[in-house]
Scaffold this active site. Structure first.
Site, PDB file in Angstrom:
ATOM      1  N   GLY A  90      23.948  66.580  17.733  1.00 36.97           N
ATOM      2  CA  GLY A  90      24.344  65.457  16.890  1.00 36.97           C
ATOM      3  C   GLY A  90      23.576  64.213  17.264  1.00 36.97           C
ATOM      4  O   GLY A  90      22.860  64.175  18.271  1.00 36.97           O
ATOM      5  N   GLY A  92      22.930  61.391  19.040  1.00 34.86           N
ATOM      6  CA  GLY A  92      23.449  60.808  20.273  1.00 34.86           C
ATOM      7  C   GLY A  92      22.956  59.393  20.485  1.00 34.86           C
ATOM      8  O   GLY A  92      23.461  58.673  21.349  1.00 34.86           O
ATOM      9  N   LYS A 113      16.913  54.520  15.409  1.00 32.76           N
ATOM     10  CA  LYS A 113      16.929  55.327  16.636  1.00 32.76           C
ATOM     11  C   LYS A 113      16.987  54.406  17.860  1.00 32.76           C
ATOM     12  O   LYS A 113      16.199  53.468  17.949  1.00 32.76           O
ATOM     13  CB  LYS A 113      15.650  56.178  16.667  1.00 32.76           C
ATOM     14  CG  LYS A 113      15.644  57.277  17.712  1.00 32.76           C
ATOM     15  CD  LYS A 113      14.552  58.290  17.398  1.00 32.76           C
ATOM     16  CE  LYS A 113      14.420  59.347  18.460  1.00 32.76           C
ATOM     17  NZ  LYS A 113      13.395  60.335  18.088  1.00 32.76           N
ATOM     18  N   ASP A 125      22.681  57.368  27.309  1.00 29.62           N
ATOM     19  CA  ASP A 125      23.031  55.953  27.129  1.00 29.62           C
ATOM     20  C   ASP A 125      22.880  55.484  25.678  1.00 29.62           C
ATOM     21  O   ASP A 125      23.118  54.321  25.377  1.00 29.62           O
ATOM     22  CB  ASP A 125      22.174  55.081  28.065  1.00 29.62           C
ATOM     23  CG  ASP A 125      20.678  55.237  27.818  1.00 29.62           C
ATOM     24  OD1 ASP A 125      20.290  55.921  26.838  1.00 29.62           O
ATOM     25  OD2 ASP A 125      19.893  54.678  28.613  1.00 29.62           O
ATOM     26  N   ARG A 176      13.437  54.764  11.341  1.00 31.33           N
ATOM     27  CA  ARG A 176      12.800  55.942  10.742  1.00 31.33           C
ATOM     28  C   ARG A 176      13.212  56.051   9.280  1.00 31.33           C
ATOM     29  O   ARG A 176      14.367  55.793   8.941  1.00 31.33           O
ATOM     30  CB  ARG A 176      13.261  57.167  11.529  1.00 31.33           C
ATOM     31  CG  ARG A 176      12.674  58.458  11.085  1.00 31.33           C
ATOM     32  CD  ARG A 176      12.743  59.474  12.195  1.00 31.33           C
ATOM     33  NE  ARG A 176      14.106  59.932  12.416  1.00 31.33           N
ATOM     34  CZ  ARG A 176      14.458  60.726  13.443  1.00 31.33           C
ATOM     35  NH1 ARG A 176      13.567  61.116  14.326  1.00 31.33           N
ATOM     36  NH2 ARG A 176      15.705  61.107  13.586  1.00 31.33           N
ATOM     37  N   ARG A 183      18.734  68.765   9.328  1.00 31.90           N
ATOM     38  CA  ARG A 183      17.914  69.648  10.172  1.00 31.90           C
ATOM     39  C   ARG A 183      18.380  71.089  10.000  1.00 31.90           C
ATOM     40  O   ARG A 183      19.487  71.325   9.502  1.00 31.90           O
ATOM     41  CB  ARG A 183      18.093  69.238  11.649  1.00 31.90           C
ATOM     42  CG  ARG A 183      17.904  67.749  11.891  1.00 31.90           C
ATOM     43  CD  ARG A 183      18.758  67.257  13.073  1.00 31.90           C
ATOM     44  NE  ARG A 183      18.705  65.799  13.182  1.00 31.90           N
ATOM     45  CZ  ARG A 183      17.998  65.129  14.085  1.00 31.90           C
ATOM     46  NH1 ARG A 183      17.311  65.769  15.000  1.00 31.90           N
ATOM     47  NH2 ARG A 183      17.994  63.822  14.094  1.00 31.90           N
ATOM     48  N   ASP A 252      17.028  71.943  16.176  1.00 30.06           N
ATOM     49  CA  ASP A 252      17.596  70.637  15.822  1.00 30.06           C
ATOM     50  C   ASP A 252      16.501  69.612  15.555  1.00 30.06           C
ATOM     51  O   ASP A 252      16.784  68.513  15.093  1.00 30.06           O
ATOM     52  CB  ASP A 252      18.531  70.130  16.941  1.00 30.06           C
ATOM     53  CG  ASP A 252      17.839  70.076  18.289  1.00 30.06           C
ATOM     54  OD1 ASP A 252      17.344  71.113  18.742  1.00 30.06           O
ATOM     55  OD2 ASP A 252      17.776  68.981  18.881  1.00 30.06           O
ATOM     56  N   ASN A 253      15.266  69.981  15.830  1.00 29.55           N
ATOM     57  CA  ASN A 253      14.159  69.066  15.544  1.00 29.55           C
ATOM     58  C   ASN A 253      13.339  69.533  14.348  1.00 29.55           C
ATOM     59  O   ASN A 253      12.220  69.061  14.135  1.00 29.55           O
ATOM     60  CB  ASN A 253      13.245  68.930  16.767  1.00 29.55           C
ATOM     61  CG  ASN A 253      13.932  68.187  17.904  1.00 29.55           C
ATOM     62  OD1 ASN A 253      14.877  67.434  17.676  1.00 29.55           O
ATOM     63  ND2 ASN A 253      13.461  68.396  19.124  1.00 29.55           N
TER      64      ASN A 253
END
Ligand code: AMP
Ligand code: MG
Length: 487
Positions: A90, A92, A113, A125, A176, A183, A252-253
């Site tokens: 997900g 993050g 991002k 973080d 972006r 995805r 996931d990419n």
């Protein structure tokens, strides 16, 4: 042209609801400032490039301000990372701010991002460092200029906010832009959590928004999968043709649209090396340059598995079978053009393979070879290039085959040949060392080099006055940079 506050939002993905994404507000970074903006990406949103200089621009893309109609959401997905299934990933550290539709009627996701923690941050973080944000920005815009499908990057905003990686660095955000952020891993998430209704909602959304022509087919899901297979075959053919190594081809990419997605320790080849591994944590070379081709198929199989509730296994298998032949056809077509050839001959594959083997053995610069091959008539170009090869006899033999092959292809005067070849063989490539020099300057507060490099790479096929140093072979130190995977 629009002012910043005139963007129109239509947040289709957000409307799917809380099973698909979670509302999260961006966490601002301190003293936001513009590092670099892409006028071409701004044009997708009908934005006047001049607005990039405003304080409002830096505030919007650093979490200090938000459009009234934006609906920031963290998307949930999962995926296969280095071959193993990770049930929960997900967004993050990125947020889908909303979908803007432009005057041409296109929808564009705005994804920020480095926007802070989300329910999917796990131990992270929620931040992105300046270094990786600049790399993503430059790569997106450089790939686009090479006609390689990719997410786009609107800007990088730098800050004073400290973040810890191997050392203390500064946080940044990259905005972006893409038609969709769905995805392969989105489909895997709903499949493995056994939620077919929600999976269908997701599928129906993707079909309606991104594959309207598949909706008209007797089996829309199968038609969509076929289109995804075709687009990925073409995308990876382009990566291989231009020496782009993605580095982290986890599912996931992988974009459902078949565009280059999620930039990490990527690299463009300097010296040709089929076994090149750009990701230093990839000990097995799973994502090495030449493995990108079978991994593309592996990833599509993982997506196929997730689509078994909608498509028969036989149809999925048959469609997957299209990938390799399509890849081969696109790749060979691109490489023929890079070699300045227009007509296909049976032996072309063999001609290309022996060239690549010679380049591999001698560590020849991949991009410059093709560029120089078009500079002069074939015989002269070969005579000049032979000095780059250790196996001179081998290269001479190849050169004879090539010259004969070019003459069979048909007569063409040199200015025409040069023009045609230069239009597909870039002079400027985003080499790791060029990115690194721009990053070093930016970390010291000087953004001029990032901006100059972005400008050069936005026009990679045309020689630009005063920019010779960007077209040189990299210095020896520049070929062996350790690109950290932390970002
Ligand atoms: P990536 O390697 O960037 O594709 O990220 C893999 C997963 O880790 C995704 O779910 C990211 O959102 C998450 N992630 C990466 N870096 C961070 C970070 N600094 N904080 C929180 N999540 C992160
Ligand atoms: Mg990722």
């Amino acid at each position: 042209m629009k002012a910043l506050d005139e963007l129109t939002f239509d947040n289709r993905f957000a409307r799917l609801g809380d099973a698909f994404s979670t509302h999260v507000l961006p966490e601002p970074i301190d003293n936001p400032r513009l590092v670099v903006a892409s006028p071409a990406a701004m044009a997708l949103l009908d934005l006047d490039p001049a607005v990039a200089q405003s304080t409002e621009f830096a505030e919007l893309f650093s979490g200090h301000k938000l459009w009234a109609d934006a609906e920031p959401r963290a998307m949930v997905y999962s995926g296969h990372q280095f071959g193993s299934y990770n049930p929960q990933l997900g967004d993050g550290r990125g947020l889908l701010l909303g979908e803007v539709y432009n005057e041409a009627g296109e929808h564009w996701d705005l994804h920020l991002k480095g926007a802070g923690q989300t329910p999917f941050s796990r131990m992270g973080d929620g931040r992105a460092v300046l270094r990786s944000s600049i790399r993503e920005f430059l790569a997106s815009e450089a790939l686009h200029a090479l006609n390689i499908p990719t997410t786009r990057a609107l800007c990088v905003i730098g800050s004073d906010t400290p973040v810890w990686r191997e050392k203390q660095e500064r946080a940044a955000m990259v905005l972006r832009v893409a038609p969709s952020h769905v995805r392969f891993g989105h489909f895997e998430y709903f499949y493995y959590t056994k939620r077919p209704e929600q999976q269908k909602e997701l599928g129906d959304h993707v079909l309606a928004a991104h594959f309207p022509e598949s909706l008209e087919q007797p089996e829309p899901y199968l038609a969509m999968f076929r289109e995804i297979v075709e687009r990925n075959a073409e995308l990876i053919a382009k990566w291989q043709a231009y020496g782009f190594c993605h580095g982290v081809m986890n599912t996931d990419n992988m974009s459902i649209l078949g565009i280059t997605f999620d930039f990490g320790p990527f690299a463009f080849l300097d010296d040709f090396d089929a076994q090149f591994i750009c990701n230093h944590s990839d000990d097995q070379g799973r994502y090495s340059f030449s493995n990108q081709v079978p991994i593309g198929q592996w990833n599509l199989s993982a997506l196929a598995q997730a689509l078994t509730p909608f498509i028969s296994v036989d149809a999925l298998r048959e469609t997957l079978g299209l990938y390799l032949p399509l890849f081969q056809a696109h790749y060979l077509d691109l490489m023929r053009r890079r070699l300045g050839l227009t007509i296909a001959e049976d032996d072309d594959q063999a001609l290309l393979e022996s060239l690549l083997q010679l380049m591999q053995n001698s560590g020849v610069d991949y991009s410059l070879f093709f560029r120089r091959l078009g500079d002069e008539p074939p015989e002269q170009a070969i005579a000049r290039l032979r000095d780059d090869f250790v196996d001179i006899k081998g290269f001479d033999a190849w050169g004879e085959r090539y010259v004969a092959r070019v003459s069979r292809d048909g007569e063409l005067d040199q200015p025409q040949r040069r023009q045609r070849m230069h239009a597909v063989n870039p002079l400027y490539i985003l080499r790791n060392y060029l990115a690194q020099k721009a990053i070093d300057a930016a970390e010291g507060g000087d953004y001029s080099e990032v901006r100059r490099l972005h400008a050069v790479l936005s026009n990679p096929f045309e020689e630009q006055p005063g920019m010779d140093s960007y077209a040189e072979r990299p210095p020896e130190w520049g070929k062996h940079l350790e690109i950290s995977c932390s970002s």
